[in-house]
Design an enzyme around this catalytic site. Structure first.
Site, mmCIF file in Angstrom:
data_model
loop_
_atom_site.group_PDB
_atom_site.id
_atom_site.type_symbol
_atom_site.label_atom_id
_atom_site.label_comp_id
_atom_site.label_asym_id
_atom_site.label_seq_id
_atom_site.Cartn_x
_atom_site.Cartn_y
_atom_site.Cartn_z
ATOM 1 N N HIS A 159 0.853 -1.204 0.000
ATOM 2 C CA HIS A 159 0.000 0.000 0.000
ATOM 3 C C HIS A 159 0.890 1.256 0.000
ATOM 4 O O HIS A 159 0.912 2.036 0.957
ATOM 5 C CB HIS A 159 -0.896 -0.027 1.235
ATOM 6 C CG HIS A 159 -2.110 0.844 1.151
ATOM 7 N ND1 HIS A 159 -2.049 2.186 0.818
ATOM 8 C CD2 HIS A 159 -3.421 0.572 1.361
ATOM 9 C CE1 HIS A 159 -3.272 2.693 0.846
ATOM 10 N NE2 HIS A 159 -4.122 1.727 1.167
ATOM 11 N N GLU A 264 -0.476 1.249 -5.635
ATOM 12 C CA GLU A 264 -0.363 0.069 -4.783
ATOM 13 C C GLU A 264 -0.364 -1.210 -5.622
ATOM 14 O O GLU A 264 -1.420 -1.662 -6.065
ATOM 15 C CB GLU A 264 -1.539 0.039 -3.804
ATOM 16 C CG GLU A 264 -1.786 1.364 -3.091
ATOM 17 C CD GLU A 264 -3.171 1.428 -2.457
ATOM 18 O OE1 GLU A 264 -3.742 0.357 -2.147
ATOM 19 O OE2 GLU A 264 -3.694 2.548 -2.281
#
Length: 297
Positions: A159, A264
């Site tokens: 992330h 991500e």
């Protein structure tokens, strides 16, 4: 010293340049700072919790075994958003290479967050490898199914919060022609725009993005970040914009959405199914490269 360990974190400094470094929190094995020649490359909220009380808002949180919230799987549906890896303290396994400085962290059910392990009683071993190059950062993951009888079903995602100058002057290139799922509109379509631009909240999952495509973040025509991936076919592009930023207590300053963009890489559109005793590997490589436009194929 290229490697320094404390109770809370591990710090790598490049032997050829002490202004190039990476800080990795043991909680979540979260990279929360990466500097290239003194310049910070990652965005970190000024209200981020670095004390292990909650997942870090910023840097590179690790998403496993579920992306978002699951509503269909008997066990995964009980886990909080994005699973348990970012909510667990990992074991520092030590240094594996001096140059480039490389370290590893491990997570297994015996040391993972006990409350969440009860909700997801599966057998696994995660090994995160962090490699600090003179001009790049590589984060690699190995997932092993340590069960002798049960299949392991999971998502994985890095992330990554990139630091930028101004979101409205920022573009993301080399995703043109990719199928995406818009998590706000709840619709799938092919992105026919030559570049991704930002003027509102964005939360999309690009699917089956070829590993040969280097995703680039561009500021006023200049490449500022390049992301390469291995075995991570999906790419989430996220910016919370104004309203969502206001609603997140650990997102500060509230204007911070202007200085960050999440790109991500992961495997989230569907689950990876790993047979007993098998391993799965993937990595992301963050670097700087000349601007290279890869057209729709």
């Amino acid at each position: 010293m290229p490697i320094k360990e404390t109770d809370k974190e591990v710090v790598l400094t490049h032997p050829a340049d002490e202004t190039t470094s990476v800080h990795i929190l043991k909680y979540g094995a979260t990279v929360y700072s990466w500097k290239l020649k003194s310049e910070e490359q990652l965005w970190l909220s000024t209200a981020a919790k670095l004390d292990g009380s909650k997942p870090v808002r910023g840097g590179i949180p690790l998403v496993f075994p579920v992306f978002g919230k699951n509503s269909t799987d008997e066990h995964l549906s009980k886990l909080p958003q994005h699973g348990l890896a970012r909510n667990s303290t990992w074991e520092f396994l030590g240094q594996t290479k001096e140059n480039p400085p490389t370290v590893q962290f491990g997570l297994k059910p015996e040391i993972a967050n006990p409350e969440l392990t009860k909700l997801w009683p599966m057998d696994y071993l995660l090994i995160l490898t962090v490699e600090l190059g003179s001009d790049y950062l590589k984060t690699a993951i190995e997932v092993e199914n340590t069960s002798s009888s049960k299949e392991l079903k999971f998502n994985w995602l890095f992330h990554t919060y990139f630091r930028i100058e101004d979101i409205e002057g920022t573009m993301v290139s080399n995703l043109a022609g990719m199928k995406l799922y818009d998590q706000l509109l709840k619709e799938s379509y092919v992105d026919k725009h030559p570049v991704v631009t930002f003027n509102q909240e964005t939360d999309v999952i690009y699917q089956n993005v070829s590993a040969e495509r280097a995703i680039q973040i561009v500021d006023k025509g200049v490449q500022i970040h390049t992301l390469k991936r291995y075995n991570l076919p999906d790419t989430v592009v996220w910016n919370p914009w104004i309203e969502k930023s206001q609603g997140m207590a650990d997102f500060e300053p509230k204007t911070g959405y202007q200085q960050m963009i999440c790109i991500e890489p992961g495997h989230v559109h569907d689950f990876i199914s790993l047979a007993p005793g098998k391993k799965w590997n993937a990595y992301q490589l963050l670097c700087k490269e000349e601007l290279k436009y890869q057209a729709i194929q």
